[in-house]
Design an enzyme around this catalytic site. Structure first.
Site, PDB file in Angstrom:
ATOM      1  N   ASN A   1       5.874  -1.437  11.329  1.00 46.26           N
ATOM      2  CA  ASN A   1       5.085  -0.968  10.199  1.00 46.26           C
ATOM      3  C   ASN A   1       5.441  -1.805   8.955  1.00 46.26           C
ATOM      4  OD1 ASN A   1       3.476   0.813   8.542  1.00 46.26           O
ATOM      5  ND2 ASN A   1       3.787   2.376  10.105  1.00 46.26           N
TER       6      ASN A   1
ATOM      7  N   LYS B   1       5.594   3.792  17.058  1.00 48.96           N
ATOM      8  CA  LYS B   1       5.593   2.689  16.079  1.00 48.96           C
ATOM      9  C   LYS B   1       6.800   2.810  15.150  1.00 48.96           C
ATOM     10  CE  LYS B   1       2.614   0.182  12.854  1.00 48.96           C
ATOM     11  NZ  LYS B   1       1.227   0.017  12.399  1.00 48.96           N
TER      12      LYS B   1
ATOM     13  N   ASN C   1       5.058   5.969   3.322  1.00 50.56           N
ATOM     14  CA  ASN C   1       4.309   6.635   2.254  1.00 50.56           C
ATOM     15  C   ASN C   1       4.136   8.135   2.430  1.00 50.56           C
ATOM     16  OD1 ASN C   1       3.874   4.111   0.928  1.00 50.56           O
ATOM     17  ND2 ASN C   1       2.374   3.640   2.528  1.00 50.56           N
ATOM     18  N   THR C   2       4.736   8.696   3.475  1.00 51.25           N
ATOM     19  CA  THR C   2       4.777  10.148   3.632  1.00 51.25           C
ATOM     20  C   THR C   2       6.242  10.536   3.512  1.00 51.25           C
ATOM     21  OG1 THR C   2       2.812  10.252   5.032  1.00 51.25           O
ATOM     22  CG2 THR C   2       4.365  12.067   5.229  1.00 51.25           C
TER      23      THR C   2
ATOM     24  N   ASN D   1       0.835  -1.202   0.000  1.00 47.27           N
ATOM     25  CA  ASN D   1       0.000   0.000   0.000  1.00 47.27           C
ATOM     26  C   ASN D   1       0.865   1.244   0.000  1.00 47.27           C
ATOM     27  OD1 ASN D   1      -0.466   1.899   2.565  1.00 47.27           O
ATOM     28  ND2 ASN D   1       0.221  -0.121   3.289  1.00 47.27           N
TER      29      ASN D   1
ATOM     30  N   SER E   1       5.530   5.126   8.667  1.00 48.57           N
ATOM     31  CA  SER E   1       4.912   4.859   7.370  1.00 48.57           C
ATOM     32  C   SER E   1       5.908   5.222   6.277  1.00 48.57           C
ATOM     33  CB  SER E   1       3.650   5.695   7.191  1.00 48.57           C
ATOM     34  OG  SER E   1       3.285   5.672   5.827  1.00 48.57           O
TER      35      SER E   1
ATOM     36  N   PHE F   1      -1.663   8.236   4.245  1.00 49.51           N
ATOM     37  CA  PHE F   1      -2.473   8.848   5.323  1.00 49.51           C
ATOM     38  C   PHE F   1      -3.711   9.558   4.778  1.00 49.51           C
ATOM     39  CE2 PHE F   1       1.454   9.581   8.313  1.00 49.51           C
ATOM     40  CZ  PHE F   1       1.498   8.229   8.569  1.00 49.51           C
TER      41      PHE F   1
HETATM   42  C1  LIG Z   1      -3.617  -0.737   3.512  1.00 43.08           C
HETATM   43  C2  LIG Z   1      -2.807  -0.505   4.747  1.00 43.08           C
HETATM   44  C3  LIG Z   1      -2.872   0.728   5.400  1.00 43.08           C
HETATM   45  C4  LIG Z   1      -2.100   0.942   6.553  1.00 43.08           C
HETATM   46  N1  LIG Z   1      -2.206   2.150   7.206  1.00 43.08           N
HETATM   47  C5  LIG Z   1      -1.528   2.340   8.349  1.00 43.08           C
HETATM   48  C6  LIG Z   1      -1.667   3.536   9.089  1.00 43.08           C
HETATM   49  O1  LIG Z   1      -2.449   4.421   8.719  1.00 43.08           O
HETATM   50  N2  LIG Z   1      -0.936   3.686  10.216  1.00 43.08           N
HETATM   51  C7  LIG Z   1      -0.073   2.721  10.683  1.00 43.08           C
HETATM   52  O2  LIG Z   1       0.552   2.901  11.722  1.00 43.08           O
HETATM   53  N3  LIG Z   1       0.057   1.558  10.017  1.00 43.08           N
HETATM   54  C8  LIG Z   1      -0.643   1.353   8.873  1.00 43.08           C
HETATM   55  N4  LIG Z   1      -0.506   0.170   8.205  1.00 43.08           N
HETATM   56  C9  LIG Z   1       0.458  -0.835   8.709  1.00 43.08           C
HETATM   57  C10 LIG Z   1      -0.202  -1.875   9.613  1.00 43.08           C
HETATM   58  O3  LIG Z   1      -0.747  -1.301  10.771  1.00 43.08           O
HETATM   59  C11 LIG Z   1       0.856  -2.933  10.034  1.00 43.08           C
HETATM   60  O4  LIG Z   1       1.855  -2.310  10.812  1.00 43.08           O
HETATM   61  C12 LIG Z   1       1.515  -3.598   8.840  1.00 43.08           C
HETATM   62  O5  LIG Z   1       0.595  -3.805   7.796  1.00 43.08           O
HETATM   63  C13 LIG Z   1       2.155  -4.936   9.209  1.00 43.08           C
HETATM   64  O6  LIG Z   1       1.187  -5.813   9.741  1.00 43.08           O
HETATM   65  P1  LIG Z   1       0.460  -6.953   8.860  1.00 43.08           P
HETATM   66  O7  LIG Z   1       1.551  -7.720   8.172  1.00 43.08           O
HETATM   67  O8  LIG Z   1      -0.347  -7.738   9.840  1.00 43.08           O
HETATM   68  O9  LIG Z   1      -0.395  -6.232   7.867  1.00 43.08           O
HETATM   69  C14 LIG Z   1      -1.256  -0.076   7.055  1.00 43.08           C
HETATM   70  C15 LIG Z   1      -1.214  -1.323   6.398  1.00 43.08           C
HETATM   71  C16 LIG Z   1      -1.971  -1.548   5.264  1.00 43.08           C
HETATM   72  C17 LIG Z   1      -1.898  -2.891   4.594  1.00 43.08           C
END
Ligand SMILES: Cc1cc2nc3c(=O)[nH]c(=O)nc-3n(C[C@H](O)[C@H](O)[C@H](O)COP(=O)(O)O)c2cc1C
Length: 359
Positions: free
Chosen positions: A260, A231, A193-194, A120, A191, A124
Site C-alpha cells: 500500500n 494487502k 488513512n483509517t 492521498n 491503508s 475509504f
Molecule cells: C488516490 C489513491 C487511492 C487509493 N485507494 C486505495 C484503496 O482504496 N485501497 C487500497 O488497497 N489501496 C488504495 N490505494 C493504494 C494503491 O492501490 C497502491 O497500493 C499504492 O498507490 C502504491 O502503488 P502505486 O505507487 O502504483 O500508486 C490508493 C492509492 C491512491 C493514490
C-alpha cells in the site's frame, strides 16, 4: 503494435494528461471523478481487446497477463467494464466497506508532479459493498465467468467508526455482499488513512480476522471458495511482516499484495517539499524501491504468491518487481502519470517467451 503504443504514449503525455491535470483548476480528485464518469459510460466489452499476452495461473485464477489495476482507482466499480480494453490482465475494485461512507474532508488527494507521486488521505470514500454488488449483479458478473473480460479482485476494508475489536464482523459483512462476484478478495489492513487500521496486521487482531474471513469463504462457496489475498503496508519492520505472513499462511490465505502507500517521505523531490507535508499515504516513484524490497523479503520468506505494487512507473520497474519474486504487478500512480501505453510497454518488456496465450 509498437507503433500504436508509442502513438498512445505521445497522445497521453502531450494532450490527454495536460488536459486531465487542468480539470477543476488542477484538483486531482475532480480529474479522477471525471475520468471515472467517462469510463463508466464505456462498455469495453464491445471494443476488441488489444492486450499484452502473458498468461499465468495464480491461486487457481487464470490471468491473461501479469499487469493489473491497483485498488482505489475504481472504488465503486463504476468503470469496471472499461479496464479490459486498456490491456489490463486484472483489476482490483474497492476498497469498499460494509456501509457506505463519505471519507475524509476534501482536499484529500495531491499530485507531487516533480516526484511522479501522489499523496492521498481519501479515507475509504465509497458507496458501500452492497452498491458495488448491485452494479456487478446488474452486469451479470459472477466468479470465474470473465464477464468483464478479466479477473476481478475486490478489496474490502473497515468502516471508520467501527472499533478494531469489532473489525472482523465489519469485514465479514463486506465479504458477504461481494463474494459472489469476486475472483479474489483483497483484505485491506494497510491503508494509512483509517485510524488504527494498520494495527490489524498485529498478530492479536490478524489471527481472528483472517481465520474468520477464510472460514466464511468456505461456508459461502464450499466447492469454490474465493481466494483471499492480504494487502500489507510498506512501513512495517521485517519482523512484523514475518509475523503477518506466518498468520496468513496458517489461516489459509492464498496470497499477499505488497504494498500500500507509505507514510515516509523519502525520495520526494525538493520541488515538492511543501506538498510533502500533507498528511496521507505517498505513492508513485518515491515508493518504488521500498515496495520492491518488501516484495523481495516476502518471497524469500513464504511460498505464497505476491502481487507487487508500489511505484511501478516504467517497464524496468515492473521487470525488477518480477525479479524480486512478484507473480503479478499492479499500477495506480504509474497509470496516472504515464497513461495506458505503460501497460503495453510493460507487456512488451516482460512477457515470458514460454507463456502461451489462449487467445
Ligand atoms: C488516490 C489513491 C487511492 C487509493 N485507494 C486505495 C484503496 O482504496 N485501497 C487500497 O488497497 N489501496 C488504495 N490505494 C493504494 C494503491 O492501490 C497502491 O497500493 C499504492 O498507490 C502504491 O502503488 P502505486 O505507487 O502504483 O500508486 C490508493 C492509492 C491512491 C493514490
Amino acid at each position: 503494435m509498437a507503433k500504436i503504443t508509442s502513438a498512445v504514449d505521445a497522445g497521453y503525455r502531450r494532450l490527454l494528461r495536460p488536459a486531465l491535470f487542468r480539470i477543476g483548476d488542477g484538483d486531482p480528485e475532480a480529474a479522477h471523478d471525471r475520468m471515472i464518469a467517462i469510463l463508466g459510460r464505456v462498455d469495453g466489452r464491445r471494443i476488441p481487446i488489444r492486450r499484452p499476452s502473458d498468461p499465468v495461473r495464480i491461486a487457481g485464477i487464470d490471468f491473461p497477463n501479469r499487469i493489473g489495476l491497483a485498488a482505489g482507482l475504481d472504488k465503486n466499480g463504476t468503470a469496471a467494464r472499461a479496464w479490459a480494453a486498456f490491456g489490463f490482465g486484472h483489476v482490483e475494485l474497492g476498497t469498499v466497506t460494509a456501509r457506505p461512507q463519505p471519507g475524509n474532508p476534501q482536499p484529500r488527494m495531491f499530485r507531487l508532479i516533480s516526484s511522479n507521486a501522489i499523496i492521498n488521505r481519501m479515507g475509504f470514500n465509497n458507496e458501500g459493498a452492497a452498491a458495488l454488488a448491485a452494479r456487478l449483479r446488474q452486469w451479470g458478473v459472477s466468479r470465474g465467468d470473465a464477464t468483464l473480460g478479466l479477473p476481478l479482485g475486490i478489496s474490502i476494508g473497515k468502516n471508520k467508526e467501527v472499533d478494531l475489536a469489532d473489525a472482523t464482523d465489519n469485514y465479514l459483512a463486506a465479504l458477504d455482499a461481494v463474494e459472489p462476484f469476486a475472483d479474489y478478495i483483497a483484505i485491506n489492513i494497510s491503508s494509512p488513512n483509517t485510524p488504527g487500521l494498520r494495527q490489524l496486521a498485529d498478530r492479536s487482531f490478524l489471527v481472528d480476522l483472517v481465520t474468520e474471513l477464510v472460514r466464511r469463504t468456505v461456508q459461502l462457496s464450499p466447492h469454490n471458495p474465493v481466494p483471499v489475498f492480504v494487502k500489507l503496508s510498506p512501513d512495517h519492520a521485517d519482523a512484523a511482516v514475518d509475523e503477518a505472513l506466518e498468520v496468513c499462511s496458517a489461516a489459509g490465505v492464498s496470497g499477499i499484495i505488497a504494498t500500500n502507500t507509505t507514510l515516509q517521505r523519502d525520495h520526494v523531490s525538493t520541488a515538492d517539499a511543501a506538498l510533502a507535508s500533507q498528511n496521507g499515504g505517498l505513492s508513485g516513484a518515491p515508493l518504488t524501491r521500498r515496495s520492491r524490497e518488501v516484495v523481495r523479503h516476502i518471497t524469500a520468506h513464504t511460498d505464497l504468491p505476491v502481487i507487487g505494487v508500489g511505484g511501478v512507473m516504467t517497464p524496468d520497474d515492473a521487470s525488477a518487481m518480477f525479479d524480486a519474486g512478484a507473480s503479478l504487478v499492479q499500477l495506480y500512480t504509474g497509470f496516472i502519470y504515464r497513461g495506458p501505453a505503460l501497460i503495453h510497454q510493460i507487456g512488451a518488456a516482460t512477457a515470458r517467451k514460454d507463456a502461451h496465450a489462449p487467445e
